[in-house]
Design an enzyme around this catalytic site. Structure first.
Site, PDB file in Angstrom:
ATOM      1  CE  LYS A  80     -37.449  11.315   8.095  1.00 46.27           C
ATOM      2  NZ  LYS A  80     -36.809  12.556   8.578  1.00 46.27           N
ATOM      3  CB  SER A 155     -35.643  11.964  12.276  1.00 45.62           C
ATOM      4  OG  SER A 155     -35.901  12.859  11.193  1.00 45.62           O
ATOM      5  CB  SER A 179     -33.474  14.979  10.324  1.00 47.77           C
ATOM      6  OG  SER A 179     -33.755  15.128  11.690  1.00 47.77           O
TER       7      SER A 179
END
Length: 505
Positions: A80, A155, A179
């Site tokens: 990420k 997210s 998330s």
């Protein structure tokens, strides 16, 4: 499609260690897969092909020299884009950091490199991890491999989509209010939020410092356990890091026996507002756990109904403080610095252009909640609710070893459906937020597809602080039972995005 990309991380690691296949071959297979499907999925913001191949060759050379490497050496991973990475951009999905290359690695990144895991690149995310759909990225949305017209969650949607699309067998995400777990649920994979403090936050660009936690994505529970073990542990550079032994999550994942385990179904995380298909699959899974020998009962956590409201005061308050550091002075975007403007004007111009709408909304919410006239009424009250939620968990864990609920109230919703309705978007994290407020460990594991729309449904497992191993014990049991019933993992039914790009235009 190369057979290598269909292998689990554990299988790939064993093949590489036995020198049945080289780490370079495995890496090339995944880079080829990214080239084939990522134009449709958009899981990656940056692909580091040269760096990945160099790292893979280094693993091959060390194995050829007779070295014994870690259990995931040579296995590719998607990261990420919220972690600092030496030599790779870190944008946090924001224009304000576009092009910034940090001078150091986050602790999680360093642990990944030390384990011989090959980083393929950085994945898309909601800007500064604020969102539930990955539509808030400044660089365009990521699409769900199950249906390219739908969201992959957020997210950490880029990381989840990369694993679900077989672009990487492993990925790292972060979980502030769900998330990791929510994207895992809607893409049909496994995602774990470790105990808060169980994985270092050093080098993780902060959204909400008391809630953020890094964790693994994988297609199997055992793969997730190995990655969890690789990144966990005390870090003196993180003041919130727990100095305690890491639970043996790998042994728990290999055990997968729930006989005699006390499992509590949270009454407040079910009912009105949940898709019928989600409820159906969840209650089938509850029955399955009882059939497997678990002692299943219902438990009430009465203050969970206030968790969403408390979270959307605490998280924005911390965000408004954390994001004050992006001031156009030392790194990142800088606009209007032509010698005619003050530093304050440059800062205002840069932040106005560099931050997206959702980030601005949360900064304003947090600034208001922390203001002198409203601090106790809003932020102070939210922290009191947080204490009540912690007490709810403590009482529940006196009666049960783990708690369970649906991971999300719905399956993946269509892209664009909730962009203009923030409250409806926030409800996607209804089930996951209580765990973050309490600091407990939790996992989402796939339990089938909704009979209503054919999209994946996840079950959330919640465990006490530093009892992360219990997650893997229950998750492995459910995964094994599903595989025995269907003959395969749920993710094996995902359509191939390369052949199914309708709706991706």
């Amino acid at each position: 499609m190369s057979d290598l990309i269909r292998r689990t991380a554990v299988e790939l690691a064993a093949m590489i260690a036995a020198r049945e296949v080289s780490a370079e071959e495995v890496t090339r297979a995944h880079l080829d897969r990214i080239a084939a499907v990522d134009p449709a999925v958009h899981a990656f913001l940056y692909v580091d092909a040269d760096g990945a191949l160099t790292a893979a060759r280094a693993v091959d050379a060390r194995l050829a020299a007779g070295e014994r490497l870690g259990p995931l050496a040579g296995v590719p991973l998607a990261l990420k884009d919220v972690f600092t990475t030496r030599g790779m951009p870190t944008t946090c999905g924001s224009k304000i950091l576009e092009g910034w290359i940090p001078p150091y690695d986050a602790t999680v990144v360093q642990k990944i490199r030390d384990a011989g895991i090959v980083i393929l690149g950085k994945t898309n995310m909601d800007e500064f991890a604020m969102g539930s759909s990955t539509e808030n990225s400044a660089f365009g949305p990521t699409r769900n491999p199950w249906d390219l017209s739908r969201i992959p969650g957020g997210s950490s949607g880029g990381s989840a989509a990369a694993v679900a699309a077989f672009e990487a067998p492993l990925a790292i995400g972060t979980d502030t209010g769900g998330s990791i777990r929510q994207p895992a649920a809607v893409t049909g994979i496994v995602g774990t939020k470790p105990t808060y403090g169980g994985v270092s936050r050093y080098g993780l660009v902060a959204f909400s410092s008391s809630l953020d936690q890094a964790g693994p994505f994988a297609r199997t529970v055992l793969d997730a356990a190995y990655l969890h073990a690789a990144i966990a542990g005390h870090d003196p550079r993180d003041a919130t890091s727990i100095d305690a032994p890491v639970p043996d999550v790998v042994a728990a994942a290999r055990n997968g026996d729930v006989r005699g385990l006390r499992i509590g179904v949270v009454r407040e995380l079910d009912g009105d507002g949940y898709d019928p298909g989600v409820r159906h699959q969840f209650h089938q899974a509850v029955k399955l756990l009882a059939d497997l020998g678990a002692d299943v009962g219902e438990v009430s956590c009465p203050h969970f109904e206030y968790a969403l409201a408390a979270y959307y005061l605490i998280a924005p308050s911390e965000c408004s403080s954390n994001l004050a550091r992006f001031d156009a002075m030392r790194y990142g975007l800088r606009l209007g610095d032509d010698g005619t403007r003050t530093a304050e004007d440059v800062m205002a111009l840069t932040r106005a252009a560099g931050f997206g709408a959702e980030v601005k909304r949360r900064i304003m919410l947090g600034t208001y909640a922390l203001s002198s006239g409203y601090y106790e009424a809003y932020y102070g009250s939210a922290q009191k609710v947080r204490t009540l939620i912690i007490q709810d968990f403590a009482a529940a864990f006196e009666k049960f070893d783990v708690l369970i609920s649906p991971t999300t109230p719905t399956t993946a919703f269509p892209l664009g459906e909730r962009v203009d309705d923030p409250l409806k978007m926030y409800l996607a994290d209804l089930d996951t937020i209580p765990v973050n407020l309490a600091g407990n460990a939790a996992m989402s594991v796939p339990i089938g597809c909704s009979p209503d729309d054919g999209l994946p449904v996840g079950l959330q497992i919640m465990a006490p602080v530093l009892a992360d191993d219990r997650l893997y014990r229950v998750g492995a049991a459910l995964e094994a039972a599903y595989r025995e019933r269907t003959g395969r993992l749920l993710i094996e039914d995902v359509p191939d995005p390369a052949a199914n790009q309708e709706g991706a235009a």
